[in-house]
Design an enzyme around this catalytic site. Structure first.
Site, PDB file in Angstrom:
ATOM      1  N   TRP A  11       0.815  -1.218   0.000  1.00 21.92           N
ATOM      2  CA  TRP A  11       0.000   0.000   0.000  1.00 21.92           C
ATOM      3  C   TRP A  11       0.851   1.272   0.000  1.00 21.92           C
ATOM      4  O   TRP A  11       0.317   2.361  -0.098  1.00 21.92           O
ATOM      5  CB  TRP A  11      -0.944  -0.004   1.200  1.00 21.92           C
ATOM      6  CG  TRP A  11      -2.129  -0.912   1.038  1.00 21.92           C
ATOM      7  CD1 TRP A  11      -2.486  -1.621  -0.074  1.00 21.92           C
ATOM      8  CD2 TRP A  11      -3.123  -1.190   2.032  1.00 21.92           C
ATOM      9  NE1 TRP A  11      -3.648  -2.312   0.158  1.00 21.92           N
ATOM     10  CE2 TRP A  11      -4.057  -2.079   1.443  1.00 21.92           C
ATOM     11  CE3 TRP A  11      -3.323  -0.794   3.358  1.00 21.92           C
ATOM     12  CZ2 TRP A  11      -5.159  -2.553   2.140  1.00 21.92           C
ATOM     13  CZ3 TRP A  11      -4.419  -1.267   4.047  1.00 21.92           C
ATOM     14  CH2 TRP A  11      -5.326  -2.138   3.452  1.00 21.92           C
ATOM     15  N   LYS A  12       2.162   1.125   0.193  1.00 21.16           N
ATOM     16  CA  LYS A  12       3.057   2.299   0.233  1.00 21.16           C
ATOM     17  C   LYS A  12       2.520   3.311   1.257  1.00 21.16           C
ATOM     18  O   LYS A  12       1.971   2.902   2.276  1.00 21.16           O
ATOM     19  CB  LYS A  12       3.224   2.882  -1.168  1.00 21.16           C
ATOM     20  CG  LYS A  12       3.642   1.805  -2.173  1.00 21.16           C
ATOM     21  CD  LYS A  12       4.061   2.341  -3.496  1.00 21.16           C
ATOM     22  CE  LYS A  12       4.472   1.170  -4.395  1.00 21.16           C
ATOM     23  NZ  LYS A  12       4.982   1.588  -5.689  1.00 21.16           N
ATOM     24  N   GLU A 100      11.794   2.092  -4.176  1.00 20.39           N
ATOM     25  CA  GLU A 100      11.615   3.435  -3.586  1.00 20.39           C
ATOM     26  C   GLU A 100      12.536   3.623  -2.386  1.00 20.39           C
ATOM     27  O   GLU A 100      13.020   4.729  -2.130  1.00 20.39           O
ATOM     28  CB  GLU A 100      10.137   3.644  -3.230  1.00 20.39           C
ATOM     29  CG  GLU A 100       9.319   3.870  -4.493  1.00 20.39           C
ATOM     30  CD  GLU A 100       7.902   3.320  -4.459  1.00 20.39           C
ATOM     31  OE1 GLU A 100       7.354   3.108  -3.364  1.00 20.39           O
ATOM     32  OE2 GLU A 100       7.349   3.093  -5.559  1.00 20.39           O
ATOM     33  N   GLY A 237       1.212  -2.592  -6.205  1.00 20.93           N
ATOM     34  CA  GLY A 237       1.101  -1.284  -5.569  1.00 20.93           C
ATOM     35  C   GLY A 237      -0.256  -0.666  -5.870  1.00 20.93           C
ATOM     36  O   GLY A 237      -1.256  -0.979  -5.223  1.00 20.93           O
ATOM     37  N   GLY A 238      -0.300   0.187  -6.883  1.00 21.80           N
ATOM     38  CA  GLY A 238      -1.506   0.964  -7.194  1.00 21.80           C
ATOM     39  C   GLY A 238      -2.795   0.152  -7.231  1.00 21.80           C
ATOM     40  O   GLY A 238      -3.806   0.547  -6.636  1.00 21.80           O
TER      41      GLY A 238
HETATM   42  P1  PGA Z   1       2.764  -0.605  -8.845  1.00 24.54           P
HETATM   43  O1  PGA Z   1       3.826  -0.782  -7.643  1.00 24.54           O
HETATM   44  O2  PGA Z   1       1.922  -1.844  -8.858  1.00 24.54           O
HETATM   45  O3  PGA Z   1       1.975   0.624  -8.473  1.00 24.54           O
HETATM   46  O4  PGA Z   1       3.537  -0.431 -10.093  1.00 24.54           O
HETATM   47  C1  PGA Z   1       4.455  -2.009  -7.415  1.00 24.54           C
HETATM   48  C2  PGA Z   1       5.458  -1.860  -6.293  1.00 24.54           C
HETATM   49  O5  PGA Z   1       6.128  -0.824  -6.235  1.00 24.54           O
HETATM   50  O6  PGA Z   1       5.606  -2.764  -5.430  1.00 24.54           O
END
Ligand code: PGA
Length: 253
Positions: A11-12, A100, A237-238
Site C-alpha cells: 500500500w506504500k 523506492e 502497488g496501485g
Molecule cells: P505498482 O507498484 O503496482 O503501483 O507499479 C508495485 C510496487 O512498487 O511494489
C-alpha cells in the site's frame, strides 16, 4: 515442486486506519471471508495501520506484513521500526530493498543485506525486491544489475534460510508507470534469478523460492503474467489500493 503463489499488496504511503480497515473488510467480502486455499494473500499496510488490519484479518488466512524495517531488535534509532515490533503485531513478511527505498531514501545493498539477515533472525520472511532501471535495460545490463543486487543482498544467507525467501522482481521503469514488463521479458528475468539461486544454493532450494513480479500489475494483465512458469506471484502497488481490483488480481486464472 509446486510453489504456492503469493499475491501481496504494497500500500506504500496510502490509507489512514479507517481507510485501511474499510479496504480489508471489502476485500474479505469479495473473497468470501477467507484466503483462497491454493494461494497466499498478504497485505502490507503502512506501519500505522498494521494493528487495525490485523484485527480484521486474524483467523481469515490472509496474512499481513510490513513495507520496511530497521535491522536491529531495539535501540536509539529515532523514527525506525524493529523486526521484533513487527512480529509482535503478527507480521509474517517484510518487504526489503524496494526500489523506492533504494532510490528515494538511498538504501544500498549493504543495509538491505542487514535487513534480509535480520528478517531471518526474527522469523520474518523477507521479500527482497530487485530490479533494473530503464537505462540499464536499454544498455542490456538488466541481468548484471539484478545479479549484483542478489549477490550483495543475500550475502551470508544460508541455503536453509534461502528456501524461505521471497524475491520480487520489479523493473524500476514499470513501477507506478502503467508500463508492465512483457510477460516473456519478465519470465526471462525470473528464469535468470532462479538459475542464479540454483548456482548459489542448489536446484532444490531454487525450485522452492517464490519469485514475484511487480510493476503495474493490474486485473487485465495478471493472468498472462501468472501463466509464466517462473512467475510465482505479484507484488502489487496501485492496483492493491482498491478492494475490487486487488480481489480480481488475487483471483487470477
Ligand atoms: P505498482 O507498484 O503496482 O503501483 O507499479 C508495485 C510496487 O512498487 O511494489
Amino acid at each position: 515442486m509446486a510453489r504456492k503463489p503469493l499475491i501481496a499488496a504494497n500500500w506504500k504511503m496510502h490509507k489512514t486506519v479507517s481507510e485501511a480497515v474499510a479496504t480489508v473488510r471489502e476485500l474479505l467480502d469479495r473473497l468470501g471471508g477467507q484466503a483462497p486455499a491454493d494461494r497466499t494473500v498478504l497485505i502490507c499496510p503502512p506501519f500505522t495501520a498494521i494493528a487495525a488490519v490485523r484485527d480484521v484479518l486474524e483467523g481469515t488466512g490472509i496474512l499481513w506484513g510490513a513495507q520496511n524495517m530497521y535491522p536491529r531488535a531495539e535501540g536509539a534509532f529515532t523514527g525506525e521500526i524493529s523486526p521484533r515490533m513487527l512480529t509482535d503485531l503478527g507480521c509474517t513478511h517484510v518487504i526489503v530493498g524496494h526500489s523506492e527505498r533504494r532510490h528515494i531514501f538511498g538504501e544500498g545493498n549493504q543495509l538491505i543485506n542487514e535487513k534480509v539477515r535480520a528478517a531471518f533472525e526474527f522469523d520474518l520472511v523477507p521479500i527482497l525486491a530487485v530490479g533494473e532501471k530503464l537505462e540499464h535495460r536499454r544498455a542490456g545490463l538488466q541481468e548484471a544489475v539484478v545479479e549484483e543486487q542478489l549477490v550483495k543482498g543475500l550475502r551470508g544467507v544460508t541455503a536453509e534460510q534461502a528456501r524461505q525467501l521471497v524475491i520480487a522482481y520489479e523493473p524500476v521503469w514499470a513501477i507506478g508507470t502503467g508500463e508492465t514488463a512483457r510477460p516473456e521479458d519478465a519470465q526471462a528475468m525470473h528464469a535468470f534469478i532462479r538459475r542464479w539461486l540454483a548456482g548459489q544454493y542448489g536446484e532444490e532450494v531454487a525450485q522452492a523460492v517464490v519469485i514475484q513480479y511487480g510493476g503495474s500489475v493490474k486485473p487485465n494483465n495478471v493472468d498472462e503474467l501468472m501463466a509464466q512458469p517462473d512467475i510465482d506471484g505479484a507484488l502489487v502497488g496501485g492496483a492493491s489500493l482498491k478492494a475490487d481490483s486487488f480481489a480480481r488480481i488475487v483471483q487470477f486464472q
